[in-house]
Design a protein around this motif. Structure first.
Motif, PDB file in Angstrom:
ATOM      1  N   THR A 143       0.841  -1.187   0.000  1.00  0.00           N
ATOM      2  CA  THR A 143       0.000   0.000   0.000  1.00  0.00           C
ATOM      3  C   THR A 143       0.879   1.241   0.000  1.00  0.00           C
ATOM      4  O   THR A 143       2.000   1.218   0.509  1.00  0.00           O
ATOM      5  CB  THR A 143      -0.927   0.031   1.238  1.00  0.00           C
ATOM      6  N   PHE A 144       0.363   2.314  -0.566  1.00  0.00           N
ATOM      7  CA  PHE A 144       1.068   3.594  -0.540  1.00  0.00           C
ATOM      8  C   PHE A 144       0.390   4.556   0.427  1.00  0.00           C
ATOM      9  O   PHE A 144       0.626   5.759   0.390  1.00  0.00           O
ATOM     10  CB  PHE A 144       1.110   4.194  -1.951  1.00  0.00           C
ATOM     11  N   ASP A 145      -0.442   4.017   1.317  1.00  0.00           N
ATOM     12  CA  ASP A 145      -1.183   4.831   2.271  1.00  0.00           C
ATOM     13  C   ASP A 145      -0.219   5.482   3.271  1.00  0.00           C
ATOM     14  O   ASP A 145       0.476   4.767   4.005  1.00  0.00           O
ATOM     15  CB  ASP A 145      -2.202   3.952   2.994  1.00  0.00           C
ATOM     16  N   PRO A 146      -0.159   6.816   3.347  1.00  0.00           N
ATOM     17  CA  PRO A 146       0.769   7.492   4.263  1.00  0.00           C
ATOM     18  C   PRO A 146       0.545   7.127   5.724  1.00  0.00           C
ATOM     19  O   PRO A 146       1.505   7.010   6.495  1.00  0.00           O
ATOM     20  CB  PRO A 146       0.488   8.982   4.023  1.00  0.00           C
ATOM     21  N   ALA A 147      -0.725   6.952   6.140  1.00  0.00           N
ATOM     22  CA  ALA A 147      -1.019   6.620   7.539  1.00  0.00           C
ATOM     23  C   ALA A 147      -0.414   5.273   7.918  1.00  0.00           C
ATOM     24  O   ALA A 147       0.072   5.084   9.039  1.00  0.00           O
ATOM     25  CB  ALA A 147      -2.526   6.612   7.768  1.00  0.00           C
TER      26      ALA A 147
ATOM     27  N   ILE B 127      -1.249  -6.056   8.099  1.00  0.00           N
ATOM     28  CA  ILE B 127      -1.257  -4.611   7.846  1.00  0.00           C
ATOM     29  C   ILE B 127      -1.993  -4.388   6.529  1.00  0.00           C
ATOM     30  O   ILE B 127      -1.437  -4.565   5.441  1.00  0.00           O
ATOM     31  CB  ILE B 127       0.178  -4.058   7.761  1.00  0.00           C
ATOM     32  N   ALA B 128      -3.275  -4.026   6.634  1.00  0.00           N
ATOM     33  CA  ALA B 128      -4.088  -3.927   5.419  1.00  0.00           C
ATOM     34  C   ALA B 128      -5.201  -2.880   5.546  1.00  0.00           C
ATOM     35  O   ALA B 128      -6.233  -2.982   4.905  1.00  0.00           O
ATOM     36  CB  ALA B 128      -4.710  -5.287   5.097  1.00  0.00           C
ATOM     37  N   ARG B 129      -4.973  -1.865   6.411  1.00  0.00           N
ATOM     38  CA  ARG B 129      -5.994  -0.845   6.655  1.00  0.00           C
ATOM     39  C   ARG B 129      -7.306  -1.490   7.122  1.00  0.00           C
ATOM     40  O   ARG B 129      -7.273  -2.338   8.007  1.00  0.00           O
ATOM     41  CB  ARG B 129      -6.199   0.032   5.411  1.00  0.00           C
ATOM     42  N   PHE B 130      -8.443  -1.126   6.497  1.00  0.00           N
ATOM     43  CA  PHE B 130      -9.732  -1.601   7.001  1.00  0.00           C
ATOM     44  C   PHE B 130     -10.286  -2.777   6.188  1.00  0.00           C
ATOM     45  O   PHE B 130     -11.494  -3.038   6.207  1.00  0.00           O
ATOM     46  CB  PHE B 130     -10.735  -0.441   7.023  1.00  0.00           C
ATOM     47  N   ASN B 131      -9.414  -3.480   5.521  1.00  0.00           N
ATOM     48  CA  ASN B 131      -9.830  -4.652   4.750  1.00  0.00           C
ATOM     49  C   ASN B 131     -10.313  -5.760   5.683  1.00  0.00           C
ATOM     50  O   ASN B 131      -9.641  -6.104   6.656  1.00  0.00           O
ATOM     51  CB  ASN B 131      -8.638  -5.149   3.915  1.00  0.00           C
ATOM     52  N   LYS B 132     -11.475  -6.349   5.403  1.00  0.00           N
ATOM     53  CA  LYS B 132     -12.021  -7.400   6.268  1.00  0.00           C
ATOM     54  C   LYS B 132     -12.379  -8.669   5.493  1.00  0.00           C
ATOM     55  O   LYS B 132     -13.287  -9.407   5.878  1.00  0.00           O
ATOM     56  CB  LYS B 132     -13.248  -6.873   7.030  1.00  0.00           C
TER      57      LYS B 132
END
Length: 417
Positions: free
Chosen positions: A80-84, A317-322
């Motif tokens: 992912t390129f998500d900064p958070a 580590i995948a943000r809000f993926n469920k």
């Protein structure tokens, strides 16, 4: 005072219970149709104060690289390129020093030990039942290197007065007779005899009933949209059911806390680290675990819950993926079948995932913010069930301007300033 608690997971419900018990008028707002339907629903089931440890530890960066190539990896990182995401990961890596690990673990053990005592007290005064057991936790080591690496943990346990036992393979089998057929796979274990187990979902629902009977108002199916600010105070909580006003607001919003508070310019470093579990009915009592076993190789907890086995673990580590990939289930099945083969009926396994609200240093965030009437009780990561009662008691004392029974050093948001 009129207090609004945001979230009806185990943290929100225990907080509401203790606040109502101390005389406050409490309203709990929850987007789901009932209590504990998200992260608290099917967690590993362990109440393990002695095992309270931050994921950020010496050697973790090196281990993480190795884990990425394991078939049954305890850590999964989705590109992912998500900064958070990368901000949180970078902050976690900065905590992977011996000094920071010792500080963070000591804070976590302090709160977790107190929480276990609060739970015992609450159980005595309410008669609540939730498939509870008080038979300890066994951290199981398959390699000598794993066993040799527990020195720092033992130092912290000894310093904080937490009872522990270092066991050889025979001692592990004595504690968990179901391990006898696989004794040859074990080199030793670290047993924490004061740890407990229990079904967090059952507990939270039973406690919610008792809280409601004492006057707490639960409003389900309610989306919280924003917090309205007036003169450095939260004047109202704006929701899908209108605005709720009160004297105090407590955010027990788990992984969704940062999004809620971002418009208030509050940086709350909580990340949704995804975890998985299966719940399996027991079919062979002689092979089933007695309490909780931590399989150190796969970072998986295997817990006895009544006539079921709960197997939980992994950090993704995948943000809000469920989503529920079948290979994640395979890792859980492999761990429990390798140690307790045939104890449960895997054909009837319930597969689940949840988003653990984790801070980069492992310690939750409990206490007042820069806003006069906004408090946080969030970021408990994998230990929400372990720390719930103590967190609720500590926050209640802080709101009541009473001195908590444990030190609150390093627990509030100011440690990130």
């Amino acid at each position: 005072m009129k207090i609004t608690v945001l979230g009806a997971g185990v943290i929100g419900v225990t907080t509401a219970y203790y606040l109502a018990k101390s005389g406050h008028e409490v309203t709990v707002l929850e987007r789901q149709s009932g209590p504990a339907l998200e992260t608290s629903y099917a967690n590993a089931g362990e109440i393990s104060p002695g095992y309270a440890s931050p994921w950020a530890a010496p050697g973790i960066p090196q281990k993480a690289v190795k884990w990425l190539f394991m078939k049954h990896a305890p850590l999964i990182i989705r590109p992912t390129f998500d900064p958070a995401t990368w901000s949180w990961v970078t902050s976690m890596l900065r905590n992977c020093t011996s000094a920071r690990y010792a500080t963070n673990k000591s804070r976590m053990v302090r709160l977790a030990e107190y929480s276990r005592d609060c739970l015992i007290e609450l159980r005595g005064e309410t008669g609540i039942h939730y498939d509870e057991r008080s038979q300890g936790t066994l951290q199981l080591f398959r390699t000598q290197k794993q066993l040799d690496s527990i020195t720092k943990d033992i130092e912290v346990l000894a310093k904080d007065g937490v009872p522990f036992q270092v066991l050889d393979p025979a001692g592990c089998v004595t504690a968990e007779p179901g391990l006898a057929p696989v004794k040859h796979k074990i080199v030793g274990g670290l047993r924490l005899p004061n740890d407990e187990t229990g079904d967090c979902f059952k507990f939270t629902n039973e406690l919610a009933k008792r809280a409601e009977a004492s006057g707490v108002r639960f409003i389900y199916g309610t989306e919280v949209h924003k917090l309205r600010i007036d003169n450095n105070r939260i004047s109202a909580v704006e929701t899908s059911r209108g605005a709720f006003e009160g004297d105090i607001v407590v955010a027990a919003f788990g992984s969704f806390t940062p999004t809620l508070l971002q418009p208030l310019r509050l940086r709350v470093p909580i990340y949704p680290v995804k975890g998985y579990s299966i719940t399996v009915p027991i079919v062979d009592e002689s092979r089933a675990p007695v309490s909780t076993i931590m399989d150190e190789t796969f970072k998986i907890a295997i817990t006895r819950l009544g006539d079921r086995i709960r197997v939980g673990g992994m950090a993704e580590i995948a943000r809000f993926n469920k989503d529920l990939p079948i290979n994640r289930k395979a890792t859980l099945v492999h761990s429990v079948e390798d140690l307790f083969g045939g104890a449960g009926d895997q054909s009837r396994a319930e597969f689940w995932c949840g988003l653990r609200p984790m801070t980069p240093d492992g310690t939750p965030i409990i206490g007042k913010t820069v806003y006069d009437n906004l408090y946080l009780n969030s970021g408990h990561g994998t230990l929400g069930w372990t720390m719930a009662c103590g967190s609720g008691r500590v926050l209640t004392d802080l709101i009541n301007k009473a001195k908590p029974q444990i030190s609150t050093e390093g627990l509030d948001l100011s440690r990130y300033a």
